[in-house]
Design a protein around this motif. Structure first.
Motif, PDB file in Angstrom:
ATOM      1  N   VAL A  21       0.856  -1.185   0.000  1.00 39.08           N
ATOM      2  CA  VAL A  21       0.000   0.000   0.000  1.00 39.08           C
ATOM      3  C   VAL A  21       0.894   1.237   0.000  1.00 39.08           C
ATOM      4  O   VAL A  21       1.804   1.356   0.829  1.00 39.08           O
ATOM      5  CB  VAL A  21      -0.914   0.003   1.242  1.00 39.08           C
ATOM      6  N   ILE A  22       0.640   2.146  -0.943  1.00 35.90           N
ATOM      7  CA  ILE A  22       1.415   3.385  -1.016  1.00 35.90           C
ATOM      8  C   ILE A  22       0.447   4.562  -1.049  1.00 35.90           C
ATOM      9  O   ILE A  22      -0.729   4.406  -1.366  1.00 35.90           O
ATOM     10  CB  ILE A  22       2.367   3.417  -2.234  1.00 35.90           C
ATOM     11  N   SER A  23       0.933   5.745  -0.737  1.00 30.54           N
ATOM     12  CA  SER A  23       0.089   6.944  -0.702  1.00 30.54           C
ATOM     13  C   SER A  23      -0.350   7.330  -2.111  1.00 30.54           C
ATOM     14  O   SER A  23       0.264   6.926  -3.108  1.00 30.54           O
ATOM     15  CB  SER A  23       0.855   8.112  -0.076  1.00 30.54           C
ATOM     16  N   ALA A  24      -1.399   8.132  -2.186  1.00 35.19           N
ATOM     17  CA  ALA A  24      -1.911   8.588  -3.479  1.00 35.19           C
ATOM     18  C   ALA A  24      -0.865   9.395  -4.237  1.00 35.19           C
ATOM     19  O   ALA A  24      -0.717   9.240  -5.455  1.00 35.19           O
ATOM     20  CB  ALA A  24      -3.182   9.418  -3.280  1.00 35.19           C
ATOM     21  N   SER A  25      -0.114  10.243  -3.536  1.00 37.01           N
ATOM     22  CA  SER A  25       0.904  11.053  -4.224  1.00 37.01           C
ATOM     23  C   SER A  25       2.042  10.173  -4.734  1.00 37.01           C
ATOM     24  O   SER A  25       2.554  10.391  -5.833  1.00 37.01           O
ATOM     25  CB  SER A  25       1.433  12.163  -3.312  1.00 37.01           C
ATOM     26  N   ASP A  26       2.418   9.161  -3.954  1.00 35.11           N
ATOM     27  CA  ASP A  26       3.458   8.234  -4.417  1.00 35.11           C
ATOM     28  C   ASP A  26       2.955   7.423  -5.612  1.00 35.11           C
ATOM     29  O   ASP A  26       3.703   7.162  -6.553  1.00 35.11           O
ATOM     30  CB  ASP A  26       3.892   7.283  -3.299  1.00 35.11           C
ATOM     31  N   ALA A  27       1.686   7.039  -5.572  1.00 33.58           N
ATOM     32  CA  ALA A  27       1.099   6.288  -6.689  1.00 33.58           C
ATOM     33  C   ALA A  27       1.092   7.140  -7.961  1.00 33.58           C
ATOM     34  O   ALA A  27       1.427   6.652  -9.040  1.00 33.58           O
ATOM     35  CB  ALA A  27      -0.315   5.836  -6.344  1.00 33.58           C
ATOM     36  N   ALA A  28       0.730   8.417  -7.836  1.00 35.88           N
ATOM     37  CA  ALA A  28       0.704   9.309  -8.994  1.00 35.88           C
ATOM     38  C   ALA A  28       2.100   9.474  -9.587  1.00 35.88           C
ATOM     39  O   ALA A  28       2.274   9.459 -10.809  1.00 35.88           O
ATOM     40  CB  ALA A  28       0.125  10.668  -8.608  1.00 35.88           C
ATOM     41  N   ALA A  29       3.096   9.627  -8.726  1.00 31.48           N
ATOM     42  CA  ALA A  29       4.481   9.761  -9.200  1.00 31.48           C
ATOM     43  C   ALA A  29       4.934   8.484  -9.900  1.00 31.48           C
ATOM     44  O   ALA A  29       5.605   8.543 -10.940  1.00 31.48           O
ATOM     45  CB  ALA A  29       5.408  10.094  -8.029  1.00 31.48           C
ATOM     46  N   LEU A  30       4.553   7.350  -9.362  1.00 32.55           N
ATOM     47  CA  LEU A  30       4.916   6.065  -9.962  1.00 32.55           C
ATOM     48  C   LEU A  30       4.265   5.898 -11.334  1.00 32.55           C
ATOM     49  O   LEU A  30       4.922   5.503 -12.304  1.00 32.55           O
ATOM     50  CB  LEU A  30       4.501   4.919  -9.032  1.00 32.55           C
ATOM     51  N   VAL A  31       2.990   6.240 -11.436  1.00 36.53           N
ATOM     52  CA  VAL A  31       2.273   6.131 -12.712  1.00 36.53           C
ATOM     53  C   VAL A  31       2.908   7.055 -13.749  1.00 36.53           C
ATOM     54  O   VAL A  31       3.054   6.689 -14.913  1.00 36.53           O
ATOM     55  CB  VAL A  31       0.768   6.449 -12.538  1.00 36.53           C
ATOM     56  N   ALA A  32       3.312   8.244 -13.325  1.00 41.26           N
ATOM     57  CA  ALA A  32       3.896   9.224 -14.248  1.00 41.26           C
ATOM     58  C   ALA A  32       5.200   8.735 -14.867  1.00 41.26           C
ATOM     59  O   ALA A  32       5.612   9.226 -15.916  1.00 41.26           O
ATOM     60  CB  ALA A  32       4.121  10.556 -13.533  1.00 41.26           C
ATOM     61  N   GLU A  33       5.841   7.746 -14.248  1.00 44.18           N
ATOM     62  CA  GLU A  33       7.090   7.200 -14.773  1.00 44.18           C
ATOM     63  C   GLU A  33       6.871   6.182 -15.889  1.00 44.18           C
ATOM     64  O   GLU A  33       7.826   5.730 -16.501  1.00 44.18           O
ATOM     65  CB  GLU A  33       7.868   6.508 -13.649  1.00 44.18           C
ATOM     66  N   HIS A  34       5.622   5.827 -16.144  1.00 43.73           N
ATOM     67  CA  HIS A  34       5.328   4.750 -17.092  1.00 43.73           C
ATOM     68  C   HIS A  34       4.453   5.227 -18.248  1.00 43.73           C
ATOM     69  O   HIS A  34       3.728   6.205 -18.133  1.00 43.73           O
ATOM     70  CB  HIS A  34       4.640   3.591 -16.357  1.00 43.73           C
ATOM     71  N   TRP A  35       4.536   4.511 -19.363  1.00 41.14           N
ATOM     72  CA  TRP A  35       3.751   4.847 -20.541  1.00 41.14           C
ATOM     73  C   TRP A  35       2.308   4.386 -20.402  1.00 41.14           C
ATOM     74  O   TRP A  35       1.409   4.996 -20.926  1.00 41.14           O
ATOM     75  CB  TRP A  35       4.349   4.208 -21.782  1.00 41.14           C
ATOM     76  N   TRP A  36       2.108   3.247 -19.752  1.00 46.27           N
ATOM     77  CA  TRP A  36       0.779   2.641 -19.654  1.00 46.27           C
ATOM     78  C   TRP A  36       0.411   2.388 -18.204  1.00 46.27           C
ATOM     79  O   TRP A  36       1.263   2.052 -17.394  1.00 46.27           O
ATOM     80  CB  TRP A  36       0.739   1.304 -20.414  1.00 46.27           C
ATOM     81  N   LYS A  53      -9.295   6.085 -10.108  1.00 40.99           N
ATOM     82  CA  LYS A  53      -7.889   6.051 -10.521  1.00 40.99           C
ATOM     83  C   LYS A  53      -7.732   6.304 -12.015  1.00 40.99           C
ATOM     84  O   LYS A  53      -6.661   6.693 -12.464  1.00 40.99           O
ATOM     85  CB  LYS A  53      -7.226   4.742 -10.116  1.00 40.99           C
ATOM     86  N   SER A  54      -8.791   6.139 -12.796  1.00 45.92           N
ATOM     87  CA  SER A  54      -8.696   6.371 -14.245  1.00 45.92           C
ATOM     88  C   SER A  54      -8.304   7.814 -14.537  1.00 45.92           C
ATOM     89  O   SER A  54      -7.452   8.064 -15.387  1.00 45.92           O
ATOM     90  CB  SER A  54      -9.997   5.999 -14.940  1.00 45.92           C
ATOM     91  N   SER A  55      -8.917   8.760 -13.830  1.00 43.90           N
ATOM     92  CA  SER A  55      -8.557  10.164 -14.063  1.00 43.90           C
ATOM     93  C   SER A  55      -7.150  10.452 -13.553  1.00 43.90           C
ATOM     94  O   SER A  55      -6.422  11.239 -14.160  1.00 43.90           O
ATOM     95  CB  SER A  55      -9.573  11.102 -13.411  1.00 43.90           C
ATOM     96  N   GLY A  56      -6.755   9.806 -12.472  1.00 41.97           N
ATOM     97  CA  GLY A  56      -5.382   9.965 -11.972  1.00 41.97           C
ATOM     98  C   GLY A  56      -4.359   9.470 -12.972  1.00 41.97           C
ATOM     99  O   GLY A  56      -3.313  10.092 -13.165  1.00 41.97           O
TER     100      GLY A  56
END
Length: 138
Positions: A21-36, A53-56
């Motif tokens: 389990v990670i925080s929402a801000s950490d999850a957003a940063a992680l997603v931003a590192e990936h193409w998909w 999470k779709s909009s995130g």
């Protein structure tokens, strides 16, 4: 629900990492590192809910890989906003989807500036203020 299965996969394959389990801000940063970003959702669930999470994912700039039926609200949103692709929830379709990703132009997907503005917290806050103002003046 699948945490133990993911832990086992992470132990067996170096390509799989279990972060817990990670925080929402950490999850957003992680997603931003990936193409998909994967968005698997049961078709029945989309009758009652829409995954926030779709909009995130779209805001983070990752293309959404919606794994669901073609006629769901999620599939319609992904197509309408042009933020990714829809893959039917079947093993063969998923294998084909991942095999074909290399041939897909990634720049084609991602949230437009207009969509990012509509998904921003300030936009939601403004909408809520409008509703509250209308209710208080009624």
């Amino acid at each position: 629900m699948y945490a133990q299965d993911i832990r086992i996969l992470a132990e067996q394959y170096e390509e799989v990492e279990y972060l817990g389990v990670i925080s929402a801000s950490d999850a957003a940063a992680l997603v931003a590192e990936h193409w998909w970003a994967l968005l698997p959702i049961d078709d029945e669930v989309t009758r009652y809910a829409f995954p926030s999470k779709s909009s995130g994912y779209a805001l983070a700039g990752a293309a959404v890989a919606a794994i669901c039926g073609d006629e769901t609200s999620v599939a319609r949103w992904v197509k309408r906003e042009g933020v990714g692709l829809v893959c039917p929830p079947h093993k063969s379709a998923l294998v084909r989807f991942f095999s074909e990703l290399e041939d897909i132009c990634i720049e084609k997907f991602g949230a437009s500036d207009q969509l990012k503005k509509r998904l921003a917290i300030s936009s939601f806050s403004a909408s809520l203020r409008e509703v509250a103002d209308k209710l208080s003046s009624a």
